[in-house]
Design an enzyme around this catalytic site. Structure first.
Site, mmCIF file in Angstrom:
data_model
loop_
_atom_site.group_PDB
_atom_site.id
_atom_site.type_symbol
_atom_site.label_atom_id
_atom_site.label_comp_id
_atom_site.label_asym_id
_atom_site.label_seq_id
_atom_site.Cartn_x
_atom_site.Cartn_y
_atom_site.Cartn_z
ATOM 1 N N TRP A 108 26.284 4.971 35.451
ATOM 2 C CA TRP A 108 26.181 3.761 36.287
ATOM 3 C C TRP A 108 26.133 2.507 35.432
ATOM 4 O O TRP A 108 26.718 1.482 35.781
ATOM 5 C CB TRP A 108 24.983 3.852 37.228
ATOM 6 C CG TRP A 108 25.132 4.943 38.244
ATOM 7 C CD1 TRP A 108 24.304 6.015 38.431
ATOM 8 C CD2 TRP A 108 26.194 5.093 39.206
ATOM 9 N NE1 TRP A 108 24.782 6.810 39.450
ATOM 10 C CE2 TRP A 108 25.931 6.266 39.938
ATOM 11 C CE3 TRP A 108 27.334 4.345 39.523
ATOM 12 C CZ2 TRP A 108 26.773 6.717 40.968
ATOM 13 C CZ3 TRP A 108 28.173 4.794 40.539
ATOM 14 C CH2 TRP A 108 27.880 5.957 41.247
ATOM 15 N N ASP A 141 19.542 -2.646 37.507
ATOM 16 C CA ASP A 141 19.927 -1.795 38.631
ATOM 17 C C ASP A 141 18.811 -0.755 38.774
ATOM 18 O O ASP A 141 18.606 0.060 37.876
ATOM 19 C CB ASP A 141 21.274 -1.123 38.320
ATOM 20 C CG ASP A 141 21.682 -0.066 39.350
ATOM 21 O OD1 ASP A 141 20.921 0.199 40.298
ATOM 22 O OD2 ASP A 141 22.787 0.501 39.185
ATOM 23 N N LYS A 172 19.010 5.931 47.838
ATOM 24 C CA LYS A 172 18.344 6.890 46.977
ATOM 25 C C LYS A 172 16.880 7.038 47.378
ATOM 26 O O LYS A 172 16.374 8.130 47.460
ATOM 27 C CB LYS A 172 18.426 6.454 45.505
ATOM 28 C CG LYS A 172 19.841 6.120 45.026
ATOM 29 C CD LYS A 172 20.695 7.350 44.793
ATOM 30 C CE LYS A 172 22.178 7.044 44.780
ATOM 31 N NZ LYS A 172 22.642 6.225 43.681
HETATM 32 C C1 LIG Z 1 23.975 5.738 43.251
HETATM 33 C C2 LIG Z 1 23.887 4.674 42.227
HETATM 34 C C3 LIG Z 1 24.830 3.627 42.176
HETATM 35 C C4 LIG Z 1 25.992 3.528 43.107
HETATM 36 O O1 LIG Z 1 25.565 3.185 44.349
HETATM 37 P P1 LIG Z 1 26.580 2.832 45.547
HETATM 38 O O2 LIG Z 1 25.619 2.300 46.560
HETATM 39 O O3 LIG Z 1 27.236 4.103 45.950
HETATM 40 O O4 LIG Z 1 27.525 1.806 45.059
HETATM 41 C C5 LIG Z 1 24.650 2.660 41.219
HETATM 42 N N1 LIG Z 1 23.621 2.686 40.364
HETATM 43 C C6 LIG Z 1 22.716 3.696 40.376
HETATM 44 C C7 LIG Z 1 21.596 3.685 39.401
HETATM 45 C C8 LIG Z 1 22.829 4.706 41.310
HETATM 46 O O5 LIG Z 1 21.918 5.700 41.319
#
Ligand SMILES: *Cc1c(COP(=O)(O)O)cnc(C)c1O
Length: 362
Positions: free
Chosen positions: A101, A171, A195
């Site tokens: 990511w 993030d 998540k």
């Molecule tokens: C799942 C995830 C993403 C991607 O998320 P989307 O909502 O599908 O764009 C980005 N960063 C992290 C840390 C993730 O776990």
């Protein structure tokens, strides 16, 4: 009702209490005669829902007054572009690449300016967090970027990097609200909610106010300019209203658990149960350097693909689902977010013990 223990990395489990409440309110939200997904986002009822959600989130994370909370769409992915578009005033930023990511965010930022990779743990399949105490951060970098919890690899920054005075962007998709955070240490915190907080379709961004300006990269889409959203209290266009409503319920659930300090304690207990077992297991092995382990995502292997496939299959039959690891790591991964009860991890460990006993070393 046959609920399973769902160890998926996302979308993931939500608290049963929240789902039950949403079910009870599905046809008639508090006497309105309609579902939240049927009502105007400009109406009084939804206004109350989104304001209360924001107030509860502010309370949970102790968000300082000089930070805006935005409820956005487009997944975490869209913010990979929005971050450089809104922040790259000098056209440069420093990225710490600790997983897929972070790498995708770094690559995306490279489309809009110079994204300098200042550290990486790719040499060992992202199984650790590199030392970030004295990185070579460019003088003119607009920000330093991290993915705080690496969903796929199961690592987490337990110490934030030394940004040398630069703004920190994180993030936090897979560790959002899993423990308290000092928001004032960050410039921007964002995460997709699927998540750990709610249904896919909502991204929450917490942004220091001075960074929300009209001074964005040329060509930035109206929707991706944070100021558009901030000026309109996340109601510039139709927001993901039902998702925000569920997030609000999860915030209330977290407060009822005693807030994030209590949530962290529960998460530590859950994770310890699994890690302690892995550390003494003959068959199963954790893949992450101990001091960098995530409380949320726990990858582990057997080292025998056939046996791993059998484990995943038999676990599923036992009501322990979505344990297959990400294809880049292989093996298994148990995601044990806030809504995974302690009993779920107990059931997993008991099943692993049984499986180990049934498969003695050749
Ligand atoms: C799942 C995830 C993403 C991607 O998320 P989307 O909502 O599908 O764009 C980005 N960063 C992290 C840390 C993730 O776990």
């Amino acid at each position: 009702m046959a609920r399973v223990y769902n160890f998926s990395a996302g979308p993931a489990m939500l608290p049963v209490e929240v789902l039950q409440e949403a079910a009870d309110e599905m046809l008639d939200y508090q006497g309105s005669g309609m579902s939240v997904m049927e009502m105007s986002h400009r109406g009084k009822i939804f206004d109350g829902i989104i304001k209360e959600a924001e107030a509860d989130l502010r309370d949970l994370l102790q968000i300082p007054d000089n930070y805006k909370v935005l409820f956005l769409q487009g997944g975490a992915w869209t913010q990979f572009a929005a971050v450089p578009m809104n922040l790259m005033k000098h056209g440069k930023a420093a990225y710490i690449v600790t997983g897929q990511w972070a790498k995708k965010a770094w690559q995306e930022a490279g489309k809009y300016g110079e994204a300098v990779k200042v550290a990486s743990s790719e040499d060992k399949t992202f199984s650790y967090i590199p030392d970030c105490s004295d990185l070579d951060i460019p003088e003119d970098a607009d920000y330093v970027y991290i993915c705080e919890n690496n969903t796929i690899y199961g690592t987490k920054f337990h110490t934030l990097p030394n940004t040398k005075g630069k703004d920190l962007v994180a993030d936090v998709s897979s560790c959002f609200l899993s423990e308290p955070m000092d928001v004032s240490k960050y410039a921007v915190i964002y995460g997709g909610v699927q998540k750990n907080i709610g249904p896919a379709g909502v991204v929450i961004a917490i942004i220091r106010e001075d960074l929300i300006t009209d001074d964005v990269l040329e060509g930035t889409p109206t929707m991706l300019k944070w100021k558009t959203q901030a000026d309109n209290d996340s109601l510039f266009n139709t927001p993901p209203a039902y998702g925000i409503y569920i997030c609000g319920k999860v915030f209330k659930w977290l407060k009822k658990q005693g807030g994030l300090a209590a949530v962290k304690e529960r998460n530590e207990k859950k994770a310890a149960l699994l890690y302690d077992f892995l550390d003494q297991s003959r068959l199963f092995k954790g893949t992450v350097r101990k001091e960098d382990r995530s409380l949320m995502n726990v990858p582990f292997i057997i080292g025998d693909k056939e046996l791993e496939a059998l484990f995943v299959k038999e676990a599923e039959k036992a009501g322990l689902v979505s344990l297959k690891g990400h294809r880049s790591v292989g093996g298994m991964r148990a995601s044990i977010y806030n809504a995974m009860p302690y009993e779920g991890v107990e059931a997993l460990v008991a099943f692993m013990k049984e499986f180990e006993a049934a498969h003695p070393a050749e």
